[in-house]
Design an enzyme around this catalytic site. Structure first.
Site, mmCIF file in Angstrom:
data_model
loop_
_atom_site.group_PDB
_atom_site.id
_atom_site.type_symbol
_atom_site.label_atom_id
_atom_site.label_comp_id
_atom_site.label_asym_id
_atom_site.label_seq_id
_atom_site.Cartn_x
_atom_site.Cartn_y
_atom_site.Cartn_z
ATOM 1 N N LYS A 9 -3.472 13.839 -7.821
ATOM 2 C CA LYS A 9 -4.735 14.557 -7.601
ATOM 3 C C LYS A 9 -4.514 15.722 -6.637
ATOM 4 O O LYS A 9 -3.491 15.796 -5.918
ATOM 5 C CB LYS A 9 -5.808 13.618 -7.068
ATOM 6 N N ASP A 131 -9.410 5.848 -1.236
ATOM 7 C CA ASP A 131 -8.853 6.712 -2.278
ATOM 8 C C ASP A 131 -8.823 6.031 -3.645
ATOM 9 O O ASP A 131 -8.853 6.702 -4.683
ATOM 10 C CB ASP A 131 -7.425 7.142 -1.917
#
Length: 281
Positions: A9, A131
């Site tokens: 990401k 996360d």
């Protein structure tokens, strides 16, 4: 055998809003998934084996931790072997380790036909860190709270993105411990609108990562990379807690020019795309 692609990401901006009594920080960040991924192959075994040519603490690795959470949840052992080709730099602000853990949840669910619903898997994974909530779902999202509250955003697609990693890792925990919280907030509406418009000049005004000040004090080379990327007519910023710097280009020609330059100095220089099709397990 179950094969998974564990994608990286990017944080396209990251604000640190406050600190809670328990030590966790409230954040706001715009996150997207890229087409850079680790290749993972899972198979049943009589013990847990992680086969990869990279350095890691076996029981501190998110692959093992994910296995432990699932094992405790189902009440029986789920031994497996995973062969992993690591393409995502380690401790790089790209959530490579978390992505590996997320892939493990989905892979073991399939490998052992556990039939755990997706929503329940996401809830289980969140025990390992904020996360995980995003990495288990992907897409274009704004994360708030400690990173666990997700808001869907109109999809972001970027064809010409470059990342430059210096080849060393940075401790996220250390950055959080040293960060100073200010009262200036990032204007995410302007960040997002200028990403859609692909306006590099304005993006360089609005893209911001509040972790940069701490990291750049210790690693001025990263600031030099960021500034040099801007000389190639890109919008650049550090992703997460670093050490990766990304750059958004308006066209392929400028991307290629920057890639050739940085590849001479940094082995972990990659051309990426950002899109909704990446990061879905």
């Amino acid at each position: 055998m179950i094969k998974k692609k564990a994608y990286a990401k990017l944080n396209l901006s990251l604000d640190i809003i406050g600190k809670r009594e328990n030590g966790y920080h409230d954040i706001k960040t715009l996150m997207v998934m890229t087409d850079l991924y680790d290749e993972m192959e899972f198979s049943k075994s009589d013990k847990v084996e992680i086969d990869g040519e990279f350095s890691f603490d076996f029981k501190e690795n998110f692959i093992y931790k994910s296995y432990e959470v699932l094992k405790d949840y189902v009440g029986c052992d789920l031994p497996f072997r995973v062969k992993i080709k690591k393409n995502i730099p380690i401790a790089a602000g790209l959530a490579g380790g978390t992505s590996n853990g997320a892939a493990t949840f989905y892979a073991l669910n399939e490998l052992y036909d556990l039939k755990i619903p997706r929503d329940e898997l996401i809830k289980l994974a969140s025990k390992l860190g904020a996360d995980f909530t995003y990495m288990m779902t992907g897409g274009t999202k704004i994360a708030s709270g400690i990173g666990d509250i997700l808001e869907e955003v109109k999809p972001i697609y970027l064809e010409n993105v470059l990342i430059v990693n210096p080849g060393y890792g940075i401790s996220t925990k250390d950055v959080y411990e040293r960060i100073e919280i200010d009262s200036d907030r990032i204007d995410f509406d302007k960040v997002i609108s200028n990403i859609y418009d692909l306006n590099v000049e304005k993006l360089n005004l609005f893209l911001e990562n509040k972790m940069e000040d701490v990291v750049f004090k210790d690693h001025p080379d990263l600031l030099e990379i960021k500034n040099k990327l801007r000389e190639f007519n890109s919008a650049s910023l550090m992703s997460g807690s670093g050490a990766t710097i990304f750059a958004i280009f308006e066209n392929k020609e400028e991307l290629e020019e920057a890639y050739k330059y940085f590849k001479n100095f940094y082995e972990k220089t990659f051309k990426l795309k950002v899109g909704e099709e990446f990061g879905s397990f």
